[in-house]
Design a protein around this motif. Structure first.
Motif, mmCIF file in Angstrom:
data_model
loop_
_atom_site.group_PDB
_atom_site.id
_atom_site.type_symbol
_atom_site.label_atom_id
_atom_site.label_comp_id
_atom_site.label_asym_id
_atom_site.label_seq_id
_atom_site.Cartn_x
_atom_site.Cartn_y
_atom_site.Cartn_z
ATOM 1 N N THR A 102 47.509 36.381 48.882
ATOM 2 C CA THR A 102 46.126 36.834 49.356
ATOM 3 C C THR A 102 45.423 36.304 48.055
ATOM 4 O O THR A 102 45.888 35.629 47.211
ATOM 5 N N MET A 103 44.220 36.346 48.401
ATOM 6 C CA MET A 103 43.006 35.891 47.660
ATOM 7 C C MET A 103 43.154 36.610 46.226
ATOM 8 O O MET A 103 43.027 35.986 45.072
ATOM 9 N N GLN A 104 43.525 37.962 46.407
ATOM 10 C CA GLN A 104 43.545 38.617 45.112
ATOM 11 C C GLN A 104 44.708 38.139 44.061
ATOM 12 O O GLN A 104 44.563 37.974 43.080
ATOM 13 N N ASN A 107 43.689 34.859 42.531
ATOM 14 C CA ASN A 107 43.011 34.854 41.594
ATOM 15 C C ASN A 107 43.687 35.531 40.309
ATOM 16 O O ASN A 107 43.251 35.093 39.223
ATOM 17 N N ALA A 108 44.355 36.366 40.556
ATOM 18 C CA ALA A 108 45.191 36.812 39.256
ATOM 19 C C ALA A 108 45.883 35.799 38.800
ATOM 20 O O ALA A 108 46.011 35.824 37.554
ATOM 21 N N SER A 109 46.823 34.965 39.418
ATOM 22 C CA SER A 109 47.402 34.120 38.974
ATOM 23 C C SER A 109 46.529 32.981 38.021
ATOM 24 O O SER A 109 46.997 32.668 37.050
ATOM 25 N N MET A 110 45.652 32.454 38.716
ATOM 26 C CA MET A 110 44.755 31.527 38.017
ATOM 27 C C MET A 110 44.184 32.260 36.892
ATOM 28 O O MET A 110 44.137 31.491 35.695
ATOM 29 N N THR A 111 43.707 33.377 36.900
ATOM 30 C CA THR A 111 43.009 34.076 35.577
ATOM 31 C C THR A 111 44.227 34.145 34.591
ATOM 32 O O THR A 111 43.965 33.737 33.478
ATOM 33 N N GLN A 112 45.443 34.529 34.672
ATOM 34 C CA GLN A 112 46.332 34.524 33.835
ATOM 35 C C GLN A 112 46.563 33.309 33.199
ATOM 36 O O GLN A 112 46.650 33.075 31.828
ATOM 37 N N TRP A 113 46.853 32.242 33.998
ATOM 38 C CA TRP A 113 47.268 30.836 33.761
ATOM 39 C C TRP A 113 46.019 30.155 32.592
ATOM 40 O O TRP A 113 46.249 29.856 31.545
ATOM 41 N N ILE A 114 44.999 30.529 33.198
ATOM 42 C CA ILE A 114 43.713 30.025 32.438
ATOM 43 C C ILE A 114 43.358 30.462 30.878
ATOM 44 O O ILE A 114 43.238 30.081 30.052
ATOM 45 N N THR A 115 43.550 31.956 31.127
ATOM 46 C CA THR A 115 43.133 32.633 29.864
ATOM 47 C C THR A 115 44.299 32.970 28.716
ATOM 48 O O THR A 115 43.850 33.029 27.891
ATOM 49 N N ALA A 116 45.479 32.840 29.260
ATOM 50 C CA ALA A 116 46.716 32.845 28.442
ATOM 51 C C ALA A 116 46.732 32.109 27.363
ATOM 52 O O ALA A 116 47.231 32.422 26.379
ATOM 53 N N ARG A 117 46.439 30.611 27.644
ATOM 54 C CA ARG A 117 46.595 29.835 26.541
ATOM 55 C C ARG A 117 45.186 29.199 26.212
ATOM 56 O O ARG A 117 44.670 28.157 26.568
ATOM 57 N N ARG A 118 44.817 29.935 25.008
ATOM 58 C CA ARG A 118 43.314 29.535 24.701
ATOM 59 C C ARG A 118 43.431 28.293 23.702
ATOM 60 O O ARG A 118 42.540 27.448 23.897
ATOM 61 N N ARG A 119 44.301 28.219 22.939
ATOM 62 C CA ARG A 119 44.688 26.971 22.171
ATOM 63 C C ARG A 119 46.213 26.897 21.865
ATOM 64 O O ARG A 119 46.977 28.009 21.742
ATOM 65 N N PRO A 120 46.902 25.771 21.904
ATOM 66 C CA PRO A 120 46.024 24.605 22.050
ATOM 67 C C PRO A 120 46.328 24.302 23.782
ATOM 68 O O PRO A 120 46.973 25.274 24.421
ATOM 69 N N LYS A 121 45.360 23.428 24.042
ATOM 70 C CA LYS A 121 45.111 23.156 25.560
ATOM 71 C C LYS A 121 46.060 21.967 25.991
ATOM 72 O O LYS A 121 46.040 21.719 27.396
ATOM 73 N N SER A 122 47.087 21.562 25.487
ATOM 74 C CA SER A 122 47.796 20.361 25.674
ATOM 75 C C SER A 122 49.591 20.951 25.496
ATOM 76 O O SER A 122 49.561 21.556 24.208
#
Length: 234
Positions: A102-104, A107-122
């Motif tokens: 679902t869209m929800q 969105n939840a998966s994308m937010t988790q991936w994007i915000t879980a790793r603030r540093r480093p980005k590589s």
């Protein structure tokens, strides 16, 4: 084959600066294909894109379902000069039409991936997404500002490992200088056939013979294709 069915959409992507890569002609599981079928799947796609873009020869391909093995990758690289691109995160947005996600959930998966790793980005993310419907496109649009607000840089996958998505162009997108050419064959990998101790490498010789056989197969397939009725061009 979607290029034939939706030529205006394809050319619009190119004109807007989008990079083009191969995704096969009929979207099969590539490891189920014979050597000749692999050549046909990649070769037909490269040809229709080459003829529709002023001569671009592609550098990358993405296997349907992520399905490839050493044999398939060797054909793609040694015969056509293309390297495979594989993702490391899958939104599974392709399953939305069958209620697989679902869209929800996306969105939840994308937010988790994007915000879980603030540093480093590589290493970063290559996230699999599709433009199958309005909802799948909206899922990316919702995630994009979250990426930026968390310090992520976005770029073409081609630019992660090369300066261009094409073998005969120094830039990306439409309007770049292209050296018109037919499909390029990789004939020299810089290996002189000897191992570190100065002896002959049987594995290198075997690989070279296999490449030569594949090139001959490619020539035979192309001759047969020229004798068959051709699909309408773009």
């Amino acid at each position: 084959s979607r290029i034939r069915n939706e030529p205006d959409q394809f050319l619009a992507i190119l004109e807007q600066g989008g990079d083009i890569a191969v995704h096969t002609y009929t979207h099969p599981y590539m490891t189920t294909q014979t050597n000749e079928q692999v050549v046909a799947q990649l070769g037909w796609t490269m040809e229709i894109i080459h003829n529709s873009t002023g001569g671009h020869v592609l550098k990358f391909w993405r296997p349907p379902y992520g399905d490839s093995d050493n044999r398939v990758r060797a054909i793609a690289e040694e015969v056509f000069g293309m390297k495979v691109i594989i993702w490391n995160q899958d939104t599974e947005d392709w399953s939305m039409a069958t209620n697989g996600t679902t869209m929800q959930a996306i969105n939840a998966s994308m937010t988790q991936w994007i915000t879980a790793r603030r540093r480093p980005k590589s290493p970063g993310f290559i996230i699999l997404e599709h433009e199958l419907a309005d909802d799948t496109v909206q899922a990316f649009m919702d995630a994009f500002p979250v990426m930026k607000s968390n310090g992520w840089e976005t770029k073409s996958v081609a630019l992660l490992s090369a300066d261009s998505a094409y073998q005969n162009s120094a830039g990306t997108g439409d309007g770049t200088t292209v050296t018109p050419d037919s499909i390029l064959l990789s004939t020299d990998n810089g290996d002189d056939g000897s191992d570190d101790n100065g002896g002959n490498s049987s594995s290198s010789n075997s690989a070279r013979v296999q490449v030569q056989v594949l090139v001959l197969v490619l020539v035979l397939v192309l001759v047969l294709l020229l004798l068959l009725p051709r699909p309408p061009g773009v």
